[in-house]
Motif scaffolding. Structure first.
Motif, PDB file in Angstrom:
ATOM      1  N   ASN A  70       0.848  -1.199   0.000  1.00 18.87           N
ATOM      2  CA  ASN A  70       0.000   0.000   0.000  1.00 18.87           C
ATOM      3  C   ASN A  70       0.878   1.242   0.000  1.00 18.87           C
ATOM      4  O   ASN A  70       1.837   1.331   0.762  1.00 18.87           O
ATOM      5  CB  ASN A  70      -0.907   0.021   1.234  1.00 18.87           C
ATOM      6  CG  ASN A  70      -1.965  -1.043   1.168  1.00 18.87           C
ATOM      7  OD1 ASN A  70      -2.482  -1.353   0.104  1.00 18.87           O
ATOM      8  ND2 ASN A  70      -2.305  -1.612   2.312  1.00 18.87           N
ATOM      9  N   VAL A  71       0.528   2.175  -0.858  1.00 19.03           N
ATOM     10  CA  VAL A  71       1.195   3.476  -0.894  1.00 19.03           C
ATOM     11  C   VAL A  71       0.121   4.556  -0.846  1.00 19.03           C
ATOM     12  O   VAL A  71      -1.017   4.334  -1.261  1.00 19.03           O
ATOM     13  CB  VAL A  71       2.094   3.634  -2.142  1.00 19.03           C
ATOM     14  CG1 VAL A  71       3.289   2.712  -2.071  1.00 19.03           C
ATOM     15  CG2 VAL A  71       1.316   3.395  -3.412  1.00 19.03           C
ATOM     16  N   SER A  72       0.469   5.726  -0.328  1.00 18.30           N
ATOM     17  CA  SER A  72      -0.480   6.828  -0.190  1.00 18.30           C
ATOM     18  C   SER A  72       0.067   8.083  -0.843  1.00 18.30           C
ATOM     19  O   SER A  72       1.277   8.348  -0.793  1.00 18.30           O
ATOM     20  CB  SER A  72      -0.753   7.120   1.280  1.00 18.30           C
ATOM     21  OG  SER A  72      -1.271   5.989   1.918  1.00 18.30           O
ATOM     22  N   GLY A  97      -1.775  -1.375 -10.115  1.00 15.88           N
ATOM     23  CA  GLY A  97      -2.751  -0.820  -9.185  1.00 15.88           C
ATOM     24  C   GLY A  97      -3.339   0.474  -9.704  1.00 15.88           C
ATOM     25  O   GLY A  97      -2.859   1.059 -10.668  1.00 15.88           O
ATOM     26  N   ALA A  98      -4.397   0.899  -9.038  1.00 19.54           N
ATOM     27  CA  ALA A  98      -5.036   2.171  -9.383  1.00 19.54           C
ATOM     28  C   ALA A  98      -5.752   2.712  -8.153  1.00 19.54           C
ATOM     29  O   ALA A  98      -6.197   1.954  -7.299  1.00 19.54           O
ATOM     30  CB  ALA A  98      -6.015   1.987 -10.531  1.00 19.54           C
ATOM     31  N   GLY A  99      -5.843   4.012  -8.089  1.00 18.10           N
ATOM     32  CA  GLY A  99      -6.559   4.667  -7.009  1.00 18.10           C
ATOM     33  C   GLY A  99      -7.215   5.925  -7.546  1.00 18.10           C
ATOM     34  O   GLY A  99      -6.736   6.524  -8.504  1.00 18.10           O
ATOM     35  N   SER A 100      -8.332   6.309  -6.927  1.00 16.70           N
ATOM     36  CA  SER A 100      -9.028   7.492  -7.418  1.00 16.70           C
ATOM     37  C   SER A 100      -9.717   8.208  -6.272  1.00 16.70           C
ATOM     38  O   SER A 100      -9.880   7.659  -5.179  1.00 16.70           O
ATOM     39  CB  SER A 100     -10.055   7.110  -8.480  1.00 16.70           C
ATOM     40  OG  SER A 100     -11.069   6.308  -7.916  1.00 16.70           O
ATOM     41  N   GLY A 101     -10.122   9.440  -6.545  1.00 18.75           N
ATOM     42  CA  GLY A 101     -10.835  10.223  -5.560  1.00 18.75           C
ATOM     43  C   GLY A 101     -11.248  11.563  -6.142  1.00 18.75           C
ATOM     44  O   GLY A 101     -10.913  11.890  -7.284  1.00 18.75           O
ATOM     45  N   PHE A 102     -11.993  12.329  -5.336  1.00 17.21           N
ATOM     46  CA  PHE A 102     -12.450  13.652  -5.734  1.00 17.21           C
ATOM     47  C   PHE A 102     -11.869  14.684  -4.776  1.00 17.21           C
ATOM     48  O   PHE A 102     -11.778  14.436  -3.576  1.00 17.21           O
ATOM     49  CB  PHE A 102     -13.981  13.734  -5.715  1.00 17.21           C
ATOM     50  CG  PHE A 102     -14.627  12.904  -6.781  1.00 17.21           C
ATOM     51  CD1 PHE A 102     -14.777  13.403  -8.061  1.00 17.21           C
ATOM     52  CD2 PHE A 102     -15.074  11.627  -6.504  1.00 17.21           C
ATOM     53  CE1 PHE A 102     -15.365  12.639  -9.051  1.00 17.21           C
ATOM     54  CE2 PHE A 102     -15.667  10.849  -7.481  1.00 17.21           C
ATOM     55  CZ  PHE A 102     -15.815  11.364  -8.765  1.00 17.21           C
ATOM     56  N   SER A 103     -11.507  15.830  -5.319  1.00 17.00           N
ATOM     57  CA  SER A 103     -10.918  16.866  -4.477  1.00 17.00           C
ATOM     58  C   SER A 103     -11.966  17.490  -3.568  1.00 17.00           C
ATOM     59  O   SER A 103     -13.120  17.660  -3.943  1.00 17.00           O
ATOM     60  CB  SER A 103     -10.247  17.938  -5.339  1.00 17.00           C
ATOM     61  OG  SER A 103     -11.183  18.551  -6.191  1.00 17.00           O
ATOM     62  N   ASN A 108      -7.768  19.209  -2.121  1.00 13.96           N
ATOM     63  CA  ASN A 108      -6.934  18.066  -1.736  1.00 13.96           C
ATOM     64  C   ASN A 108      -7.630  16.741  -2.008  1.00 13.96           C
ATOM     65  O   ASN A 108      -8.832  16.614  -1.801  1.00 13.96           O
ATOM     66  CB  ASN A 108      -6.584  18.130  -0.248  1.00 13.96           C
ATOM     67  CG  ASN A 108      -5.816  19.373   0.101  1.00 13.96           C
ATOM     68  OD1 ASN A 108      -5.052  19.891  -0.694  1.00 13.96           O
ATOM     69  ND2 ASN A 108      -6.031  19.862   1.299  1.00 13.96           N
ATOM     70  N   VAL A 109      -6.843  15.770  -2.441  1.00 13.49           N
ATOM     71  CA  VAL A 109      -7.333  14.399  -2.624  1.00 13.49           C
ATOM     72  C   VAL A 109      -6.319  13.466  -1.972  1.00 13.49           C
ATOM     73  O   VAL A 109      -5.120  13.552  -2.241  1.00 13.49           O
ATOM     74  CB  VAL A 109      -7.455  14.032  -4.123  1.00 13.49           C
ATOM     75  CG1 VAL A 109      -8.028  12.641  -4.289  1.00 13.49           C
ATOM     76  CG2 VAL A 109      -8.271  15.039  -4.885  1.00 13.49           C
ATOM     77  N   PHE A 110      -6.795  12.587  -1.110  1.00  8.73           N
ATOM     78  CA  PHE A 110      -5.930  11.578  -0.499  1.00  8.73           C
ATOM     79  C   PHE A 110      -6.233  10.248  -1.178  1.00  8.73           C
ATOM     80  O   PHE A 110      -7.380   9.798  -1.187  1.00  8.73           O
ATOM     81  CB  PHE A 110      -6.189  11.486   1.009  1.00  8.73           C
ATOM     82  CG  PHE A 110      -5.288  10.516   1.698  1.00  8.73           C
ATOM     83  CD1 PHE A 110      -3.958  10.830   1.928  1.00  8.73           C
ATOM     84  CD2 PHE A 110      -5.764   9.278   2.100  1.00  8.73           C
ATOM     85  CE1 PHE A 110      -3.119   9.925   2.566  1.00  8.73           C
ATOM     86  CE2 PHE A 110      -4.932   8.373   2.730  1.00  8.73           C
ATOM     87  CZ  PHE A 110      -3.609   8.702   2.968  1.00  8.73           C
ATOM     88  N   ILE A 111      -5.209   9.619  -1.752  1.00  6.50           N
ATOM     89  CA  ILE A 111      -5.401   8.377  -2.511  1.00  6.50           C
ATOM     90  C   ILE A 111      -4.477   7.304  -1.962  1.00  6.50           C
ATOM     91  O   ILE A 111      -3.274   7.523  -1.789  1.00  6.50           O
ATOM     92  CB  ILE A 111      -5.126   8.596  -4.012  1.00  6.50           C
ATOM     93  CG1 ILE A 111      -6.137   9.586  -4.581  1.00  6.50           C
ATOM     94  CG2 ILE A 111      -5.174   7.275  -4.768  1.00  6.50           C
ATOM     95  CD1 ILE A 111      -5.942   9.923  -6.028  1.00  6.50           C
TER      96      ILE A 111
END
Length: 150
Positions: A70-72, A97-103, A108-111
């Protein structure tokens, strides 16, 4: 006798017959232009999309081995004036891998995501894609470096 006269006048009136296709063609062209204008407004409500600035931390991350880890990341999305953009869609992908999010309202977006480097590989890279309404999409390849520690 009046019936024959009406039929004869209709058949002899060539301007009405020739003008009909021209009227249909003009109506079709005007209708097509109106449809294109309506669809372009619906699909792209902004005539002049603005650019955005995207930064990510950390830009270099270390992993232990070849097992998935896991990486952040924290991504910051701003407009060109430095104001945060909320609601921007951010996708980071690569290395299995893939990660997503909304600001958020602060831009800011933490993924969090899982990445893995193969046995003979000691480094790899991740790509980012950011989209926000009324802004030019931002895509950058190899924005984050993942390094395997021995």
């Amino acid at each position: 006798m009046n019936t024959k006269r009406k039929k004869r006048n209709f058949l002899e009136n060539e301007s009405a017959v020739l003008g009909l296709p021209m009227r249909l063609t003009v109506s079709l062209i005007i209708g097509t232009i109106a449809l294109i204008a309506i669809l372009s407004t619906i699909l792209n409500p902004c005539l002049f999309p603005e650019r955005m600035m995207v930064s990510i931390t950390p830009q270099v991350t270390t992993v232990q081995g070849s097992n998935p880890e896991n990486v952040s990341f924290t991504v910051f999305v701003n407009d060109t004036d430095g104001f945060p953009l909320s609601g921007a869609s951010v996708i980071i992908k690569g290395l299995g891998g893939a990660g997503s999010g909304f600001s958020d309202k602060n831009g800011n977006v933490f993924i969090r995501m899982q990445v893995s480097l193969e046995n003979a590989t000691y480094e790899g890279y991740l790509d980012i894609s950011v989209r926000a309404p009324c802004h030019v999409p931002y895509e950058y390849k190899d924005i984050v470096k993942i390094v395997k520690r021995d």
